[in-house]
Design an enzyme around this catalytic site. Structure first.
Site, mmCIF file in Angstrom:
data_model
loop_
_atom_site.group_PDB
_atom_site.id
_atom_site.type_symbol
_atom_site.label_atom_id
_atom_site.label_comp_id
_atom_site.label_asym_id
_atom_site.label_seq_id
_atom_site.Cartn_x
_atom_site.Cartn_y
_atom_site.Cartn_z
ATOM 1 N N ASP A 114 -7.008 33.325 19.696
ATOM 2 C CA ASP A 114 -6.609 34.637 19.388
ATOM 3 C C ASP A 114 -5.839 35.336 20.687
ATOM 4 O OD1 ASP A 114 -7.238 35.285 16.864
ATOM 5 O OD2 ASP A 114 -9.367 35.244 17.557
ATOM 6 N N ASP A 179 -3.546 33.591 10.118
ATOM 7 C CA ASP A 179 -3.462 34.479 11.240
ATOM 8 C C ASP A 179 -2.966 33.662 12.315
ATOM 9 O OD1 ASP A 179 -5.591 34.644 9.492
ATOM 10 O OD2 ASP A 179 -6.642 36.156 10.609
#
Ligand code: GLY
Length: 419
Positions: A114, A179
């Site tokens: 992330d 994502d």
């Protein structure tokens, strides 16, 4: 006579466009005025919070925070930068610097995929606003850390270290989630600023594998694709946050639209544009999309033929919650996509405007001083995990502000994405 009629029509059209433009500019101005006040409320609330980061509210309506290693830590500093960019309020700039610089240790973090979210939304926006060269160095180091998760046999960056299936029968050790497309922007940036193309090659390889393995023929998306790290074979296609393996998790679809649009910007590879447009059309032409274009938490919510795994908390949930975070991400992506699409530019632009109008209405935009000082209401973090259902989420606010920024740039005739 005919000439007078034509002049009258042209003049009416001019007045109409002028009026529309003024209305749109006013919507943006009012939203940023509101954002400025709500962010300042949040700054008061978080004054003594130390190294915790705002994320949502808990069941009693109180602020819920995370540590810096959570994927959402960059969004609050990012929102401060986006709002500062429009209002030039020095208080916001000072706070944005302070909140961004708390994240410096993350440049060496390799524990998840992330880093693009965490560092590009904070330091990336900070660099655009200040040209601080120390931020550039931190972003380059962050890109290096992210690349440690790349496996050349698979051709992808590993998302999570493990993923236990909702079916309760296995755990996967090389899951890639849709994502992850969002984290590639950091790598494209690192290549451009250093001239080292290896970052870019990793980003492109990841995007191509995602396009081939994660997007269905009808341009809907699997949330999680699991690989065998020793052979590169796909060994599972499941969901973590969606309704079922064969459904389309709305936020995942929005991440995909945004990610492939961004990959087209960076590569001009037509395959990425085609994928972004296909995914956008799946979202916008979907019969299950409500009129205000804010999707249910899963595009297939309420439809038959979508069975959650036995361990998923989605079992037995019949309420079709909206996910306004997915809409905010999609709106931001649609603005950019509208500038590349030859056939559907107007469709994407109008959809983005409509979503922004929905999110700016009392149906989604919270009254000032409420909603835990977040802006957007009615989001879903992960219904499948039974967590963050019908709440504000810090990333909904971030992409709402980013979409407004992009809208403003387009109205001012600037490139949709700032340098
Ligand atoms: N990237 C995690 C999520 O969208 O919930």
């Amino acid at each position: 006579m005919k000439k007078i009629l034509l002049i009258t029509i042209a003049f009416s059209f001019f007045l109409f466009s002028y009026g529309q433009n003024a209305k749109n500019k006013n919507l943006i101005k009012q939203d940023f005025k509101y954002a400025d006040a709500q962010l300042k409320n949040m700054l008061k609330e978080t004054k003594d919070i130390g190294l915790r980061f705002p994320r949502t509210i808990n069941k009693s309506g109180k602020l819920a925070t995370t540590n810096m290693y959570d994927w959402t830590s960059g969004f609050f500093p990012g929102s401060l930068w986006l709002c500062y960019d429009q209002t030039k309020e020095e208080t916001l700039k000072t706070a944005a610097i302070e909140w961004t610089e708390k994240l410096a240790p993350l440049q060496y973090y390799t524990g998840n995929h992330d880093l693009g979210f965490m560092m590009y939304c904070s330091y990336g926006n900070g660099l655009k606003a200040t040209a601080n060269s120390a931020y550039r160095d931190i972003l380059i180091q962050s890109a290096k850390s992210l690349c440690t998760r790349y496996n050349p046999i698979v051709g992808c960056i590993k998302s999570w270290n493990q993923f236990p299936s909702w079916h309760g029968n296995k755990t996967y050790y090389f899951p890639v989630i849709i994502d992850n497309m969002m984290n590639l922007e950091l790598l494209f940036y690192a290549s451009k600023t250093t001239g080292d193309t290896s970052f870019r090659h990793i980003a492109i390889s990841h995007a191509v594998h995602t396009m081939d393995n994660q997007i269905r023929k009808n341009y809907s998306s699997f949330h999680v694709v699991c690989y065998d790290s020793t052979t590169g074979q796909v060994i599972g296609r499941e969901t973590a946050q969606g309704l079922s393996d064969n459904s389309t998790w709305s936020r995942g679809q929005a991440w995909g639209i945004y990610g492939f649009t961004m990959c087209y910007r960076e590569t001009k590879d037509e395959r990425f544009l085609k994928t972004a447009e296909g995914m956008a059309d799946y979202y916008l032409d979907n019969k299950n999309l409500p009129k205000d274009k804010v999707p249910y938490w899963d595009m297939n919510a309420g439809q038959s033929g979508y069975e959650p795994g036995v361990k998923s908390h989605a079992n037995g949930i019949t309420i079709k919650y909206r996910d306004a975070s997915a809409a905010a991400i999609a709106a931001s992506a649609f603005f950019e996509l509208s500038t590349y699409s030859s056939n559907n530019s107007k469709k994407y632009y109008q959809a983005a405007v409509q979503i922004l109008k929905s999110l700016s209405s009392p149906a989604y935009r919270a009254p000032l001083g409420t909603n835990g000082d977040f802006m957007i209401m009615h989001c879903v973090g992960s219904l499948a995990h039974g967590s963050e259902v019908d709440v504000p989420l810090v990333y909904a606010d971030y992409y709402f502000l980013e979409a407004l920024t992009r809208f403003n740039r387009l109205l001012e005739g600037k490139p949709v994405v700032g340098e």
